[in-house]
Write a protein that holds these residues in place. Structure first.
Motif, PDB file in Angstrom:
ATOM      1  N   MET A  54       0.843  -1.194   0.000  1.00  0.00           N
ATOM      2  CA  MET A  54       0.000   0.000   0.000  1.00  0.00           C
ATOM      3  C   MET A  54       0.881   1.247   0.000  1.00  0.00           C
ATOM      4  N   SER A  55       0.487   2.283  -0.738  1.00  0.00           N
ATOM      5  CA  SER A  55       1.259   3.504  -0.836  1.00  0.00           C
ATOM      6  C   SER A  55       1.251   4.265   0.482  1.00  0.00           C
ATOM      7  N   ASP A  56       2.353   4.982   0.780  1.00  0.00           N
ATOM      8  CA  ASP A  56       2.377   5.844   1.944  1.00  0.00           C
ATOM      9  C   ASP A  56       1.312   6.915   1.799  1.00  0.00           C
ATOM     10  N   VAL A  57       0.706   7.298   2.908  1.00  0.00           N
ATOM     11  CA  VAL A  57      -0.383   8.262   2.847  1.00  0.00           C
ATOM     12  C   VAL A  57       0.102   9.604   2.315  1.00  0.00           C
ATOM     13  N   VAL A  58       1.360   9.989   2.592  1.00  0.00           N
ATOM     14  CA  VAL A  58       1.841  11.281   2.106  1.00  0.00           C
ATOM     15  C   VAL A  58       1.930  11.297   0.575  1.00  0.00           C
ATOM     16  N   VAL A  59       2.256  10.156  -0.019  1.00  0.00           N
ATOM     17  CA  VAL A  59       2.303  10.071  -1.481  1.00  0.00           C
ATOM     18  C   VAL A  59       0.895  10.180  -2.062  1.00  0.00           C
ATOM     19  N   LEU A  60      -0.084   9.647  -1.353  1.00  0.00           N
ATOM     20  CA  LEU A  60      -1.476   9.773  -1.801  1.00  0.00           C
ATOM     21  C   LEU A  60      -1.915  11.240  -1.802  1.00  0.00           C
ATOM     22  N   PHE A  61      -1.427  12.018  -0.850  1.00  0.00           N
ATOM     23  CA  PHE A  61      -1.725  13.455  -0.847  1.00  0.00           C
ATOM     24  C   PHE A  61      -1.139  14.119  -2.091  1.00  0.00           C
TER      25      PHE A  61
ATOM     26  N   ASN B 131      10.472   9.784   5.743  1.00  0.00           N
ATOM     27  CA  ASN B 131       9.201   9.257   6.238  1.00  0.00           C
ATOM     28  C   ASN B 131       9.016   7.798   5.827  1.00  0.00           C
ATOM     29  N   TRP B 132       9.422   7.454   4.602  1.00  0.00           N
ATOM     30  CA  TRP B 132       9.291   6.086   4.088  1.00  0.00           C
ATOM     31  C   TRP B 132      10.094   5.118   4.958  1.00  0.00           C
ATOM     32  N   LEU B 133      11.309   5.513   5.331  1.00  0.00           N
ATOM     33  CA  LEU B 133      12.143   4.667   6.181  1.00  0.00           C
ATOM     34  C   LEU B 133      11.603   4.611   7.608  1.00  0.00           C
ATOM     35  N   ALA B 134      11.138   5.760   8.105  1.00  0.00           N
ATOM     36  CA  ALA B 134      10.652   5.806   9.485  1.00  0.00           C
ATOM     37  C   ALA B 134       9.427   4.925   9.680  1.00  0.00           C
ATOM     38  N   THR B 135       8.513   4.923   8.709  1.00  0.00           N
ATOM     39  CA  THR B 135       7.297   4.110   8.852  1.00  0.00           C
ATOM     40  C   THR B 135       7.610   2.622   8.809  1.00  0.00           C
ATOM     41  N   ARG B 136       8.783   2.254   8.305  1.00  0.00           N
ATOM     42  CA  ARG B 136       9.199   0.848   8.238  1.00  0.00           C
ATOM     43  C   ARG B 136      10.264   0.525   9.275  1.00  0.00           C
ATOM     44  N   SER B 137      10.520   1.493  10.169  1.00  0.00           N
ATOM     45  CA  SER B 137      11.498   1.317  11.255  1.00  0.00           C
ATOM     46  C   SER B 137      12.868   0.915  10.727  1.00  0.00           C
ATOM     47  N   ILE B 138      13.292   1.539   9.620  1.00  0.00           N
ATOM     48  CA  ILE B 138      14.602   1.271   9.024  1.00  0.00           C
ATOM     49  C   ILE B 138      15.572   2.358   9.484  1.00  0.00           C
TER      50      ILE B 138
END
Length: 313
Positions: A1-8, A109-116
């Motif tokens: 699923m796409s990150d919500v910020v990309v959907l914005f 944000n992409w890395l943070a949401t995946r705890s990388i």
């Protein structure tokens, strides 16, 4: 699923292409820009407070060379394959040798949401990589000419809003440290994703207005706007691996290398190379490369990083 910020971002893009009356106030857009730059700087400064700065100098030298190399390669391609005149080739090449703060913020944000996890000095790389491409682009366009107002140009380049906010935020984060930043974390850390979503909504609207400029050199610009970041990504990937960065750090350096500036460089080029057509460089960097990196590039660059050096521990 796409990150919500990309959907914005996609929402803003579709609304703009549909000629919707949706528009964020200019003051809000400026405020969001300041907020994001400061937040990124604070996070980087907080991480730097936990480590020695001297060992970073070779890494900073490496990323400066990376930015210069990208600018020279892009200039050669635009001249040879695109038939660009010297001024437009140099101005566009400077965009691709520099970096995009918004793309970097989305990658964070992409890395943070995946705890990388990733190294804190990547925020320093962001600030450092903005400047060399601008200087190289000016020299490519104009040469060393007596009529160039180098003092004014240096002020625009080194004390522009983006660099000042990033360096200022890092200085505050480094001086305050994790304990000192605790009272403001609820603002600059917890609200980061929401501010980024609103910022990308406006970016989608802005990108939708760049599609008209693609008609001038549409096919070439579309190809260059995708091929150049992919090539630059390989350079960034190799540099990150050579520097011994973690998979998250290599991903972010690859994102920086693959991104293209559309804030700092246009401002500097308007001053130093006024004969260049900004519609061409912005159509490529903002109309093609920015959405490509958001929708395809960031996850692709992370896959490349993990393929070559494995998953984060």
């Amino acid at each position: 699923m796409s990150d919500v910020v990309v959907l914005f971002f996609l929402f803003g893009l579709v609304a703009g292409l549909a000629r919707s009356e949706l528009k964020l106030p200019a003051a809000l857009y400026e405020t969001l820009s300041v907020f994001l730059l400061l937040a990124i700087g604070l996070k980087g400064g907080e991480g730097l407070a936990k480590q020695a700065l001297l060992p970073l100098l070779p890494q900073l030298g490496a990323v400066i060379v990376l930015g210069i190399a990208q600018t020279l390669i892009a200039f050669a391609l635009l001249r040879a394959a695109g038939g660009f005149d010297r001024a437009n080739a140099a101005a566009t090449a400077a965009h691709y040798g520099s970096v995009s703060v918004a793309t970097f913020a989305v990658a964070l944000n992409w890395l943070a949401t995946r705890s990388i996890p990733f190294e804190s000095q990547l925020a320093v790389f962001l600030a450092v990589m903005e400047v060399p491409a601008i200087l190289v682009g000016i020299v490519l366009a104009r040469g060393i000419r007596r009529d160039t107002d180098w003092r004014r140009l240096a002020h625009e380049t080194f004390l522009g809003k983006g660099v000042t906010l990033l360096l200022g935020g890092m200085a505050i984060g480094w001086a305050a440290g994790p304990d000192g930043l605790a009272p403001v974390k609820s603002v600059f850390y917890d609200l980061f994703k929401g501010a980024l979503a609103l910022f990308l909504l406006e970016m989608g609207l802005i990108v939708s207005r760049q599609f008209g400029a693609l008609r001038q050199r549409g096919l070439f610009l579309a190809g260059f706007g995708i091929a150049m970041p992919l090539f630059s990504a390989l350079l960034g990937l190799g540099t990150g691996i050579a520097l011994g960065l973690s998979p998250g750090g290599v991903t972010l350096l690859t994102v920086l290398a693959a991104s293209a500036s559309y804030i700092a460089v246009p401002a500097a080029m308007r001053l130093a190379v006024p004969e260049a057509n900004p519609a061409l460089s912005l159509a490529a960097s903002l109309g093609i490369t920015f959405p490509f990196n958001l929708l395809v590039g960031i996850p692709l660059y992370h896959q490349l990083a993990t393929y070559f050096i494995g998953e984060s521990p």
